[in-house]
Scaffold this motif. Structure first.
Motif, PDB file in Angstrom:
ATOM      1  N   ALA A  22       0.738  -1.203  -0.077  1.00 57.63           N
ATOM      2  CA  ALA A  22      -0.008   0.004  -0.048  1.00 57.63           C
ATOM      3  C   ALA A  22       0.918   1.290   0.025  1.00 57.63           C
ATOM      4  O   ALA A  22       2.124   1.008   0.535  1.00 57.63           O
ATOM      5  N   LYS A  23       0.334   2.180  -0.738  1.00 60.05           N
ATOM      6  CA  LYS A  23       0.980   3.603  -0.881  1.00 60.05           C
ATOM      7  C   LYS A  23       0.735   4.520   0.483  1.00 60.05           C
ATOM      8  O   LYS A  23      -0.139   4.639   0.930  1.00 60.05           O
ATOM      9  N   LEU A  24       1.901   4.769   1.107  1.00 63.77           N
ATOM     10  CA  LEU A  24       1.708   5.421   2.549  1.00 63.77           C
ATOM     11  C   LEU A  24       2.059   7.077   2.601  1.00 63.77           C
ATOM     12  O   LEU A  24       1.653   7.535   3.233  1.00 63.77           O
ATOM     13  N   LYS A  25       2.956   7.601   1.495  1.00 58.71           N
ATOM     14  CA  LYS A  25       3.271   9.023   1.832  1.00 58.71           C
ATOM     15  C   LYS A  25       2.168   9.905   1.377  1.00 58.71           C
ATOM     16  O   LYS A  25       2.112  10.875   2.682  1.00 58.71           O
ATOM     17  N   ASP A  26       1.234  10.003   0.626  1.00 59.32           N
ATOM     18  CA  ASP A  26       0.324  10.710   0.503  1.00 59.32           C
ATOM     19  C   ASP A  26      -0.944  10.734   1.643  1.00 59.32           C
ATOM     20  O   ASP A  26      -1.386  11.670   1.957  1.00 59.32           O
ATOM     21  N   ILE A  27      -0.871   9.499   1.998  1.00 61.71           N
ATOM     22  CA  ILE A  27      -1.944   9.397   3.125  1.00 61.71           C
ATOM     23  C   ILE A  27      -1.465  10.104   4.145  1.00 61.71           C
ATOM     24  O   ILE A  27      -2.056  10.678   4.977  1.00 61.71           O
ATOM     25  N   ALA A  28      -0.078  10.014   4.601  1.00 59.90           N
ATOM     26  CA  ALA A  28       0.516  10.710   5.727  1.00 59.90           C
ATOM     27  C   ALA A  28       0.408  12.046   5.758  1.00 59.90           C
ATOM     28  O   ALA A  28       0.221  12.852   6.854  1.00 59.90           O
ATOM     29  N   LEU A  29       0.683  12.668   4.450  1.00 54.70           N
ATOM     30  CA  LEU A  29       0.401  14.211   4.214  1.00 54.70           C
ATOM     31  C   LEU A  29      -1.133  14.363   4.663  1.00 54.70           C
ATOM     32  O   LEU A  29      -1.362  15.685   5.377  1.00 54.70           O
ATOM     33  N   ASN A  30      -1.818  13.480   4.050  1.00 56.32           N
ATOM     34  CA  ASN A  30      -3.274  14.099   4.397  1.00 56.32           C
ATOM     35  C   ASN A  30      -3.868  14.035   5.895  1.00 56.32           C
ATOM     36  O   ASN A  30      -4.488  14.838   6.133  1.00 56.32           O
ATOM     37  N   ASP A  31      -3.152  13.013   6.486  1.00 54.70           N
ATOM     38  CA  ASP A  31      -3.316  13.015   7.959  1.00 54.70           C
ATOM     39  C   ASP A  31      -2.858  14.217   8.555  1.00 54.70           C
ATOM     40  O   ASP A  31      -3.442  14.792   9.660  1.00 54.70           O
ATOM     41  N   GLU A  32      -1.645  14.701   8.265  1.00 46.71           N
ATOM     42  CA  GLU A  32      -0.985  15.783   8.865  1.00 46.71           C
ATOM     43  C   GLU A  32      -1.886  16.944   8.508  1.00 46.71           C
ATOM     44  O   GLU A  32      -1.987  17.835   9.472  1.00 46.71           O
ATOM     45  N   LEU A  33      -2.270  17.184   7.358  1.00 45.17           N
ATOM     46  CA  LEU A  33      -3.203  18.264   7.235  1.00 45.17           C
ATOM     47  C   LEU A  33      -4.539  18.405   7.717  1.00 45.17           C
ATOM     48  O   LEU A  33      -5.020  19.324   8.449  1.00 45.17           O
ATOM     49  N   GLU A  34      -5.068  17.171   7.726  1.00 48.96           N
ATOM     50  CA  GLU A  34      -6.342  16.950   8.590  1.00 48.96           C
ATOM     51  C   GLU A  34      -5.914  17.430   9.948  1.00 48.96           C
ATOM     52  O   GLU A  34      -7.004  18.056  10.526  1.00 48.96           O
TER      53      GLU A  34
END
Length: 314
Positions: A22-34
């Motif tokens: 699974a791709k992890l980098k974009d999801i992490a950024l979205n979590d941080e923005l949220e």
């Protein structure tokens, strides 16, 4: 670092999960923005609540903690409130204007009217002065002819115009003769000044001297009332002429008084003396009855009543 999909331990810098792929980098950024957006919303709500609630609470807290009354520390606030209550919504300038208008309508105290005795004495002085001028002025102008004219006119005060023709005829019969006890030079000068007597000369003399007497009265009162605000006799006895507003009369009032007095005198002369053929003495009596009789009831003459003036104590 743990994979959010499979829960396995993976390296911290992994972009894809080596276990599940699974791709992890974009999801992490979205979590941080949220997480950041959530924190910003919470912060803005906290500041809004602080702006609405905090000032009133802090203000009351400061007053309660300090224990000092703001009205005591700033007395001008209390004074302004009192002024607003007393003025009922009017400004200080408006209230001052109202006070000024109220002062303007304060009634003026009525001046004391001239006592009757003083007024009577003043009138007698005026009549004596006018009579003196009536004699002195003609003699000054015509030294030779004036004395005889004045003497003849004084003798006519009790005479009726019915007798004037008889007087003229008697004068014509005596013309050319010299009177005893009088210098012939003066008699000659008088004849030259008067010319030969003729029928109607007595009537002409009466009209001329009467006109002169009335004009002298008018000039006397115009002169002294305009200069002294009273006739000379009444000024001496402590009187002053006032208008309707109880101020000293102006020149317009003086002319009104002179005009009414002159019209009344001329009317009585031509109505009573030349119309009804009564003597000048009757004219004088009627004139002073009409003019001065109201003084005993109102302390104002007919002239005062008609022109709106009055004599007051100076």
């Amino acid at each position: 670092m743990f994979c959010r999909f499979c829960g396995k331990v993976i390296p911290d810098d992994s972009v894809f999960c080596p276990i599940c792929g699974a791709k992890l980098k974009d999801i992490a950024l979205n979590d941080e923005l949220e997480d950041k957006d959530t924190n910003n919303v919470a912060l803005s709500e906290a500041t809004d609540n602080l702006q609405i609630v905090a000032p009133t609470e802090v203000h009351h807290d400061v007053e309660e903690c300090s224990g000092v009354n703001t009205s005591e520390t700033n007395p001008s606030v209390v004074e302004d409130k009192d002024d607003d209550v007393e003025n009922d919504g009017f400004s200080n300038e408006e209230m001052k204007g109202t006070e000024a208008t109220e002062e303007q309508y304060i009634p003026i105290q009525e001046r004391e009217k001239m006592p009757l005795l003083r007024r009577f004495i003043g009138s007698m002085i005026d009549k004596f002065l006018i009579l003196a001028l009536f004699i002195i002025v003609p003699i000054t102008i015509d030294y030779y002819g004036a004395p005889s004219k004045l003497g003849k006119y004084m003798g006519l005060l009790k005479a009726s115009p019915r007798n004037y023709e008889y007087i003229d005829k008697t004068s014509m019969s005596e013309y050319g003769t010299y009177k005893e006890g009088i210098s012939q030079y003066y008699q000659d000068q008088e004849r030259l000044a008067n010319e030969a007597p003729h029928i109607g000369s007595t009537m002409e003399l009466d009209k001329t001297m009467t006109f002169y007497f009335i004009i002298l009265n008018l000039l006397y009162y115009i002169l002294f009332e305009s200069l002294l605000s009273a006739s000379l006799g009444k000024r001496i006895t402590g009187g002053v002429l006032l208008d309707r507003a109880e101020d000293k009369i102006g020149f317009g009032n003086v002319l009104q008084r002179a005009l009414f007095g002159g019209i009344l005198m001329f009317s009585l002369v031509y109505l009573i003396h030349f119309g009804m053929l009564l003597s000048n003495q009757a004219v004088i009596i009627v004139f002073f009855l009409l003019m001065d009789l109201p003084v005993f009831f109102t302390k104002r003459s007919l002239l005062d009543i008609v022109t709106g003036t009055q004599y007051a104590k100076r």
